[in-house]
Enzyme design. Structure first.
Site, short mmCIF file in Angstrom:
data_model
loop_
_atom_site.label_atom_id
_atom_site.label_comp_id
_atom_site.label_asym_id
_atom_site.label_seq_id
_atom_site.Cartn_x
_atom_site.Cartn_y
_atom_site.Cartn_z
N VAL A 7 -7.28 -0.67 -3.73
CA VAL A 7 -6.01 -0.56 -3.02
C VAL A 7 -5.75 0.89 -2.63
CG1 VAL A 7 -3.50 -0.84 -3.27
CG2 VAL A 7 -5.04 -2.50 -4.30
N CYS A 8 -5.23 1.11 -1.41
CA CYS A 8 -4.74 2.44 -1.05
C CYS A 8 -3.50 2.29 -0.19
CB CYS A 8 -5.81 3.27 -0.34
SG CYS A 8 -6.19 2.73 1.33
N GLY A 9 -2.90 3.41 0.19
CA GLY A 9 -1.61 3.38 0.86
C GLY A 9 -1.60 2.57 2.14
N LEU A 40 -1.36 -1.16 -0.22
CA LEU A 40 -0.43 -1.44 -1.32
C LEU A 40 0.52 -2.57 -0.93
CD1 LEU A 40 0.38 -0.42 -4.14
CD2 LEU A 40 2.05 1.05 -3.03
#
Lengths: 103, 473
Positions: A7-9, A40
């Site tokens: 997961v990342c922004g 996210l």
């Protein structure tokens, strides 16, 4: 089979890099798993469908909220370093899903 | 002979000239070169093709939602309002290039640039380049935007597709930027990440380098931003869907209210004006999500084959990756960068309004969060929280003014909705495009050797340790 989620922004670059790193690691360690990557904002949807391990930057960890007991969250400082996430993944797999490691 | 030639030309137009087919084919060839099975390569082809088509649904949706608002603002007040966000820049680029029959060249620009980066690293003893750019979504985005902007100012108004010569020059320029800029920021990235062995391959390498160099003069690095407690409500901005919707509701909502309900065609039995505004502004988040789903799909395939190629050809080169990889090393800095960058951008936007500028800028999420966030990470490392506040604030001003300037020459391009806005694109590239508009094609050509001087200067400063940052992994 274990499900891993990176997961990342924004779900574009960083999560893909984690995914490729993790893929290399699990292949080297003969762990059977499925790896996805997302932002996210989309992560909650994935997690509710059943994810065993979530990897994300420590900066984002609080944004994940509460997760089901099945899901282990690994909040990482260095996303590029398999020495940081590797032992943690191995530990979780050995404890919970020993059948997914092929010898 | 003519017969064969006509088949060949048809193949070029109807196959290699089709962007989705081209990207699929590149992926397919990449996988075959990596020794994958044919069915895996075929799956890669399909995912690249479908991903590209999904991407086009997203860009089409963004244009369809935003253009009517831009047009009615323009009709009523003579002002063009455009968003500074890389996905809006990318949308402007690909939609305009599509209209002008040149969209397929983006794939060629990206390939030439990537190949040049490989050549530079292979001849690193001479070029002093140590880094390989593998951030697929950025590579596609930048290739599209640079080609579009240069092509537009260098005479696209004639309506002819981009010439092969221009495509090659832009490809070489793009590859030089990727190599030089990600190479420049290696040492600073090593400092920020405690020697993690990667560098930044994104949109603010020159900006982050300046942030790191200037940061030390602006504050004390002992006063680290990560010792500050940041307010909890800001964490909702980490969610890209929420942040996109909130920002667009704020900015576009204000514009729609100024235009008034009479400017829009909506069913008053179904909507209040307020709920109509919210639906329209939420659509931005919808289409950005669609667009990103498409990019993610074809870029995942491309990046995997890029990385495979680099692992095979260039052992020990330093990978240049997404800027957000640094955020884990300084978790509070991105929020700091966001807040102070937002102040900077707001002041700059209000200045544009006060000056009655023909181009009005709308702030975008990626630019605010990822660009100023990265600058804050680097500034904080050198100068603590003071630097992490001042530099993003100044950057916010530059992002708006630089983008507004370059958009004055791009605003008449078909379907334009915005510009990148990221700091290197509001300075280096905005300036180059404006210069090219005045001086012609000599500007992108000259930039290539000029940029190549930078790694030579870097090498002179620490010859002994220069290549030791490269490691085998």
């Amino acid at each position: 089979m274990i499900k891993i989620l990176a997961v990342c922004g924004n779900g574009m670059g960083t999560s893909l890099v984690i995914k490729l790193k993790v893929k290399k690691f699990v292949e080297a360690n003969n762990i059977k798993c499925q790896i996805d990557s997302c932002s996210l904002g989309q992560a909650k949807g994935f997690i509710s469908q059943g994810v065993d391990i979530v990897l994300l930057s420590s900066q984002l960890a609080s944004g994940l909220g509460t997760v089901p007991p099945r899901t282990h969250v690994l909040a990482l400082k260095n996303l590029m370093d398999d020495k940081e996430f590797g032992p943690k993944i191995l530990d979780i797999v050995e404890k919970n899903y020993p059948e997914d490691i092929s010898k | 002979m003519d017969f064969i030639l006509s088949i060949f030309l048809a193949f070029i137009n109807k196959f290699l000239g089709q962007p989705a087919l081209l990207l699929g084919t590149i992926t397919f060839i990449g996988y075959m070169l990596l020794g994958k099975k044919v069915y895996e390569a075929l799956a890669g082809f399909i995912k690249a093709y479908v991903g590209f088509k999904i991407l086009q649904v997203g860009t089409g949706g963004l244009v369809g939602t935003f253009r009517p608002i831009i047009d009615s603002l323009n009709a009523k007040y003579g002002i063009t309002a455009l968003v500074i966000d890389p996905y809006f820049g990318q949308t402007s680029a690909t939609e305009a290039l599509d209209v002008l029959g040149s969209l397929q060249y983006v794939g060629y620009v990206m390939l030439i640039a990537f190949a040049l980066n490989i050549v530079y690293v292979a001849f690193r003893k001479q070029t002093k380049i140590r880094t390989l750019f593998i951030t697929g979504h950025i590579m596609y985005q930048q290739s599209a935007v640079l080609l579009w902007a240069m092509y537009w100012v260098l005479g696209a108004s004639g309506g002819n597709p981009a010439s092969p010569l221009l495509v090659i020059i832009i490809g070489l320029l793009m590859g030089t930027y990727w190599s030089v800029a990600s190479n420049l920021i290696i040492e600073a990235t090593q400092e920020v990440t405690d020697g993690a062995g990667f560098t930044i391959g994104h949109q603010q390498m020159f900006g982050a380098w300046f942030a790191y160099k200037l940061g030390g003069f602006l504050g004390n690095k002992e006063h680290d931003v990560n010792h500050v407690e940041s307010p909890g409500f800001l964490s909702i901005l980490n969610d890209n869907v929420v942040a996109n919707t909130l920002l667009m509701t704020l900015f576009i909502g204000v514009i729609m209210i100024i235009l008034g309900p009479e400017s829009f065609n909506y069913d008053t039995n179904k909507y209040f004006f307020g709920t109509y505004i919210f639906e329209q502004t939420a659509l931005f988040a919808v289409y950005i999500t669609v667009l990103q789903t498409g990019v993610r799909m074809f870029v995942a395939e491309l990046t995997a084959s890029f990385q495979g190629i680099s692992d095979k050809l260039l052992k020990g080169s330093v990978p240049a990756v997404d800027c957000a990889v640094t955020f884990g090393f300084s978790p509070n800095a991105p929020t700091f960068g966001f807040i102070f960058g937002f102040f900077g951008q707001m002041i700059a936007i209000l200045t544009l309004v006060a000056l009655k500028s023909p181009v009005l800028i709308i702030a975008g999420f990626i630019c605010l969060f990822f660009d100023n966030g990265t600058l804050a990470v680097f500034a904080n490392k050198a100068g603590g929280r003071r630097a992490a506040a001042i530099i993003p604030f100044i950057s916010g001003l530059i992002q708006v003014f630089g983008s507004a300037l370059v958009l004055t020459v791009l605003k008449d391009s078909p379907h334009v909705v915005g510009w990148m806005g990221m700091i290197d694109w509001a300075t280096l590239w905005a300036g180059s495009v404006l210069l090219a508009d005045k001086l012609g094609i000599i500007v992108p050509i000259l930039l290539i050797p000029l940029m190549m001087i930078i790694p030579q200067l870097q090498y002179r400063r620490h010859k002994e340790t220069y290549f030791t940052t490269m490691r085998d992994n």
